[in-house]
Design an enzyme around this catalytic site. Structure first.
Site, short mmCIF file in Angstrom:
data_model
loop_
_atom_site.label_atom_id
_atom_site.label_comp_id
_atom_site.label_asym_id
_atom_site.label_seq_id
_atom_site.Cartn_x
_atom_site.Cartn_y
_atom_site.Cartn_z
N TYR A 1 -4.32 -6.30 1.16
CA TYR A 1 -3.24 -6.34 2.14
C TYR A 1 -2.41 -7.62 2.05
O TYR A 1 -1.17 -7.57 2.01
CB TYR A 1 -3.81 -6.15 3.54
CG TYR A 1 -2.80 -5.69 4.56
CD1 TYR A 1 -2.38 -4.36 4.60
CD2 TYR A 1 -2.24 -6.59 5.45
CE1 TYR A 1 -1.44 -3.95 5.53
CE2 TYR A 1 -1.30 -6.19 6.38
CZ TYR A 1 -0.91 -4.86 6.41
OH TYR A 1 0.03 -4.46 7.32
N GLU B 1 5.67 -8.01 -1.50
CA GLU B 1 6.87 -7.61 -0.76
C GLU B 1 7.75 -8.82 -0.46
O GLU B 1 8.99 -8.74 -0.53
CB GLU B 1 6.45 -6.92 0.55
CG GLU B 1 5.78 -5.57 0.35
CD GLU B 1 5.32 -4.97 1.67
OE1 GLU B 1 5.90 -5.31 2.72
OE2 GLU B 1 4.36 -4.16 1.67
#
EC number: 4.2.1.134
Length: 362
Positions: free
Chosen positions: A286, A293
């Site tokens: 994660y 991103e």
């Protein structure tokens, strides 16, 4: 002359329908427990008052009992549950009036007859109350339809992300680093499909079809779709960047464990290795996905500044233009806040599913 057998300390208690025996032996091995002619025969190797030896005893019960005792061995003791044939209260445990020296009451579980009757009534009342509550709750006529839909949704998503993961892995082994630069053109169609379908996760949470909280679902689904559709989908310059490979790869690995876990949960199956993977792999993946991103956003900001794409010019005397690249910088901050919120939620979920179970106090 044969040596007398060693007897362990045994504590007993009763309810109207059951007898409880607690044998004070630790590290019990090879327990042999039988009931014949209403007599309980016990023999086991273990560590008791006389050290590590073979201990044995016999108890002839006051009244008839069922011939199949239930035994549960722990590290410190051995527990035996015996069912009475008739539900009533015994004045003592053994047929002989004089209590054997190795036998004593178990004060941790001991109740007198009136307390036991009260406990029995409370259990019956609780059972009746539960039945009344269940009878008031209307049956859902669409229960099986909803379950079928959730199974199919999770199955389709699992197959979609599996295709993405396998395709990217094979291309990585064949092409090496060259596969980084055309990831978007080979994978984007399937990723578009999976991430568009993922909007249903927000709908499912919103209408109460699943128990997942709404905020984490919104953060993940809309955050990914913003990267996919707005940042990557609208800028051809970004589509050939190596960072696309890492964004798609981290997304797909996480979903390889999440969707099968939810699919099996729909039919009441819990596979412990999958549960562990579902609530553990996100710990490294994660943050790595969020970092990929963030890199994607940082690389796109100069391109949006240069092209002026999605910038908004306001009709006013000052001729102010709201640059989309500035909004991306604000979104970059929001991205890390969203990662923190979801990370905290997933940590609580992991603690709930994999943490130590709380023991009930007697």
């Amino acid at each position: 002359m044969a040596e007398p057998s060693l007897r362990p300390h045994v504590h007993w208690a009763q309810r109207h329908g059951e007898l409880y025996l607690r044998v004070e032996l630790s590290d019990v091995r090879n327990p042999d427990i039988t009931i014949t002619d209403n007599v309980l025969h016990f023999r086991a190797q273990g560590h008791g008052a006389k050290g590590d030896n073979i201990y044995e005893f016999q108890i002839e019960f006051l009244e008839p009992v069922e011939p199949k005792p239930v035994c549960r061995v722990t590290q410190r003791q051995l527990n035996i549950t015996v069912q009475k044939k008739e539900s009533n209260w015994w004045e003592r445990l053994t047929k002989q009036e004089k209590r054997p020296l190795f036998l004593a009451p178990d004060f941790d579980r001991w109740l007198d007859e009136s307390d036991a009757e009260m406990e029995l009534r409370e259990k019956e009342e609780e059972k009746i109350s539960k039945m009344k509550i269940e009878s008031r709750v209307p049956k859902d006529p669409f229960k099986h339809l909803k379950k079928g839909y959730l199974i199919m949704y999770n199955l389709v998503q699992f197959l979609g992300f599996s295709w993405i993961f396998v395709n990217m892995t094979v291309r990585l082994f064949i092409l090496g680093k060259d596969s980084f630069y055309d990831t978007f053109h080979t994978i984007s169609d399937m990723m578009y499909f999976c991430q568009t379908l993922a909007l249903m996760e927000v709908v499912n949470s919103l209408i109460g079809l699943v128990r997942s909280p709404l905020i984490p679902a919104i953060i993940q689904v809309f955050g990914r779709n913003f990267i996919l559709f707005v940042v990557l989908g609208s800028l051809e310059e970004m589509q050939s960047k190596a960072v696309v490979f890492f964004v798609f790869y981290f997304w797909s690995i996480i979903e390889l464990f999440r969707y099968p876990y939810y699919m099996l949960s729909c039919i009441g199956i819990e596979w412990k290795p999958l549960t562990w993977l579902r609530y553990t792999t996100w710990i490294p993946l994660y943050p790595l996905g969020g970092l990929a991103e963030a890199v994607c956003l940082i690389q796109s900001i100069p391109i949006f500044s240069e092209t002026g794409k999605f910038s908004l010019g306001l009709p006013n005397p000052l001729n102010v233009t709201i640059q989309f690249s500035f909004l991306l910088q604000l979104y970059l901050i929001a991205l890390f806040l969203g990662i923190f919120v979801n990370f905290r939620y997933l940590y609580k979920q992991r603690k709930q599913h994999l943490g130590p179970k709380k023991r009930k106090m007697k």
